[in-house]
Design an enzyme around this catalytic site. Structure first.
Site, PDB file in Angstrom:
ATOM      1  N   CYS A 100       2.775  -4.246  -2.301  1.00  0.00           N
ATOM      2  CA  CYS A 100       3.577  -3.109  -1.777  1.00  0.00           C
ATOM      3  C   CYS A 100       4.526  -2.617  -2.868  1.00  0.00           C
ATOM      4  CB  CYS A 100       3.764  -2.503  -0.045  1.00  0.00           C
ATOM      5  SG  CYS A 100       4.274  -1.033   0.547  1.00  0.00           S
ATOM      6  N   ASN A 101       4.537  -1.298  -3.665  1.00  0.00           N
ATOM      7  CA  ASN A 101       6.170  -2.049  -3.951  1.00  0.00           C
ATOM      8  C   ASN A 101       7.597  -1.606  -3.441  1.00  0.00           C
ATOM      9  OD1 ASN A 101       3.566  -0.668  -6.145  1.00  0.00           O
ATOM     10  ND2 ASN A 101       4.688  -1.775  -7.635  1.00  0.00           N
ATOM     11  N   THR A 102       7.134  -0.021  -2.796  1.00  0.00           N
ATOM     12  CA  THR A 102       7.775   0.155  -1.660  1.00  0.00           C
ATOM     13  C   THR A 102       8.300  -0.738  -0.379  1.00  0.00           C
ATOM     14  OG1 THR A 102       6.308   2.177  -1.638  1.00  0.00           O
ATOM     15  CG2 THR A 102       8.565   1.872   0.139  1.00  0.00           C
TER      16      THR A 102
ATOM     17  N   CYS B 104       2.966   2.068  -7.385  1.00  0.00           N
ATOM     18  CA  CYS B 104       2.436   2.280  -6.115  1.00  0.00           C
ATOM     19  C   CYS B 104       1.142   1.079  -5.933  1.00  0.00           C
ATOM     20  CB  CYS B 104       2.745   3.784  -5.224  1.00  0.00           C
ATOM     21  SG  CYS B 104       2.235   3.197  -3.711  1.00  0.00           S
ATOM     22  N   THR B 105       1.080   0.901  -4.747  1.00  0.00           N
ATOM     23  CA  THR B 105      -0.487   0.473  -4.760  1.00  0.00           C
ATOM     24  C   THR B 105      -1.801   0.993  -4.093  1.00  0.00           C
ATOM     25  OG1 THR B 105      -0.140  -1.430  -2.833  1.00  0.00           O
ATOM     26  CG2 THR B 105       0.476  -2.796  -4.198  1.00  0.00           C
ATOM     27  N   HIS B 106      -0.837   1.897  -3.979  1.00  0.00           N
ATOM     28  CA  HIS B 106      -2.390   2.887  -3.303  1.00  0.00           C
ATOM     29  C   HIS B 106      -2.267   4.673  -4.562  1.00  0.00           C
ATOM     30  CE1 HIS B 106      -1.000   2.371   0.940  1.00  0.00           C
ATOM     31  NE2 HIS B 106      -1.972   3.437   1.428  1.00  0.00           N
TER      32      HIS B 106
ATOM     33  N   TYR C 190       5.168   4.166   4.690  1.00  0.00           N
ATOM     34  CA  TYR C 190       6.317   3.302   4.389  1.00  0.00           C
ATOM     35  C   TYR C 190       6.784   4.395   3.306  1.00  0.00           C
ATOM     36  CZ  TYR C 190       5.126  -1.325   6.193  1.00  0.00           C
ATOM     37  OH  TYR C 190       5.138  -2.043   7.235  1.00  0.00           O
ATOM     38  N   GLY C 191       6.538   5.260   2.608  1.00  0.00           N
ATOM     39  CA  GLY C 191       7.612   5.350   1.263  1.00  0.00           C
ATOM     40  C   GLY C 191       8.258   7.013   1.886  1.00  0.00           C
TER      41      GLY C 191
ATOM     42  N   ASP D 271       0.859  -5.036   3.154  1.00  0.00           N
ATOM     43  CA  ASP D 271       1.084  -3.579   2.660  1.00  0.00           C
ATOM     44  C   ASP D 271       1.152  -2.380   4.415  1.00  0.00           C
ATOM     45  OD1 ASP D 271       0.997  -0.897   0.663  1.00  0.00           O
ATOM     46  OD2 ASP D 271      -0.319  -1.146   0.453  1.00  0.00           O
ATOM     47  N   SER D 272       1.919  -1.571   3.653  1.00  0.00           N
ATOM     48  CA  SER D 272       2.162   0.074   4.972  1.00  0.00           C
ATOM     49  C   SER D 272       0.667  -0.089   4.880  1.00  0.00           C
ATOM     50  CB  SER D 272       2.848   0.709   4.095  1.00  0.00           C
ATOM     51  OG  SER D 272       2.016   1.372   2.693  1.00  0.00           O
TER      52      SER D 272
HETATM   53  N1  DGL Z   1       1.246   0.852  -0.962  1.00  0.00           N
HETATM   54  C1  DGL Z   1       2.783   1.345  -1.378  1.00  0.00           C
HETATM   55  C2  DGL Z   1       3.510   0.406  -2.405  1.00  0.00           C
HETATM   56  O1  DGL Z   1       2.650   0.514  -3.463  1.00  0.00           O
HETATM   57  C3  DGL Z   1       3.468   2.063  -0.266  1.00  0.00           C
HETATM   58  C4  DGL Z   1       2.431   3.231   0.413  1.00  0.00           C
HETATM   59  C5  DGL Z   1       3.692   4.004   1.258  1.00  0.00           C
HETATM   60  O2  DGL Z   1       3.083   3.604   2.242  1.00  0.00           O
HETATM   61  O3  DGL Z   1       4.191   5.165   1.432  1.00  0.00           O
HETATM   62  O4  DGL Z   1       5.152   1.368  -2.981  1.00  0.00           O
END
Ligand code: DGL
Length: 259
Positions: free
Chosen positions: A70-72, A180-182, A39-40, A7-8
């Site tokens: 990480c979805n992004t 988003c996993t966060h 990342y987003g 993940d990011s």
């Molecule tokens: N955890 C990430 C996701 O699932 C991205 C969060 C990020 O780095 O902006 O999209």
């Protein structure tokens, strides 16, 4: 099998956390790109470069599968990585199909990062599910910042979420999909803000099930702790303060697990 979760930052720990519960006999590597999170809010080209570098590192660790938790990163780079490498690469998919199947004719709010909601992948998913009139998208970028600094249920988090979600007419909605996993770290505050009929759905179980399917792993419900090695942007985490920080995230995920 040695399996990498990438993940990011700390969001992907939520997917790893679920995997450790049902695959306790496996060996895991967790790679958080802490040098480059978030990342987003970056460009897709930048994110592709980060993911490419992370994959080079993970392939060198001789892992048998990579979960892009990480979805992004999934949205931007999973296709390119699958073209480049032949090992199983499992990406995240927002639980939109589950939401629409469970609650037909009701709207679903998909919360994600800016890159994910402007990316082609999610719009293709919406089109394939014929959900153009049922899926609404919302970027919640500050949740990534809050999560990274272990700020999970402060007054600032609650105010941010109340302000961002104020315009939704919830009576038409069945659920909030965490894209988003966060965002898994905020389930309690979200529950507090959303009306009681709203379900909160994440993609963690779906992703781990897909990992099991692709690798023929055998789920087990034993009380054994899986072995996990942690890396921040390719550096092994051994520092006691950093390991304590990771422990705090995992403790928080334990609290959020059954919500
Ligand atoms: N955890 C990430 C996701 O699932 C991205 C969060 C990020 O780095 O902006 O999209």
């Amino acid at each position: 099998m040695k399996i990498a979760f990438f993940d990011s930052g700390m969001g992907g720990l939520s997917v790893l956390h679920h995997a450790t519960k049902i695959l306790p006999q496996e060996e895991f590597i967790f790679f958080a790109d802490e040098d480059n999170v978030p990342y987003g809010t970056k460009t897709p080209e930048e994110v592709l470069g980060f993911v490419d570098a992370a994959f080079k590192f993970l392939i060198a660790q001789e892992v048998g599968a990579i979960v892009v938790a990480c979805n992004t990163a999934t949205s931007v780079a999973v296709k390119a990585m699958r073209e480049k490498y032949s090992l199983p690469i499992i990406g995240m998919e927002p639980a939109l199909k589950v939401a629409l199947d469970t609650f037909p004719n009701k709207k679903v709010l998909v919360a994600a990062t800016a890159i994910t909601i402007t990316g082609e992948k999610i719009h293709r998913l919406i089109k394939n599910l014929h959900a153009e009139n049922f899926a609404e998208l919302k970027a919640l970028p500050r949740l990534v910042e809050f999560a990274e600094r272990l700020e999970f249920n402060s007054a600032a988090v609650e105010k941010y979420l109340r302000d961002e979600l104020a315009a939704c007419d919830w009576k038409n909605f069945s659920s909030l999909v965490l894209g988003c996993t966060h965002f898994n770290y905020f389930k309690d505050t979200l529950k507090k803000i959303l009306p009681p009929h709203m379900k909160i759905l994440d993609g963690n179980a779906g992703t781990v099930n897909e990992l099991i399917r692709r690798t023929n792993l055998k789920p087990e419900h034993a009380e054994k702790i899986s072995s996990v090695k942690f890396f921040y942007s390719g550096r092994r985490v051994t520092d006691a303060a950093e390991l304590l920080r990771l422990k705090k995230f995992l403790r928080r995920l334990d609290e959020m697990y059954t919500l």
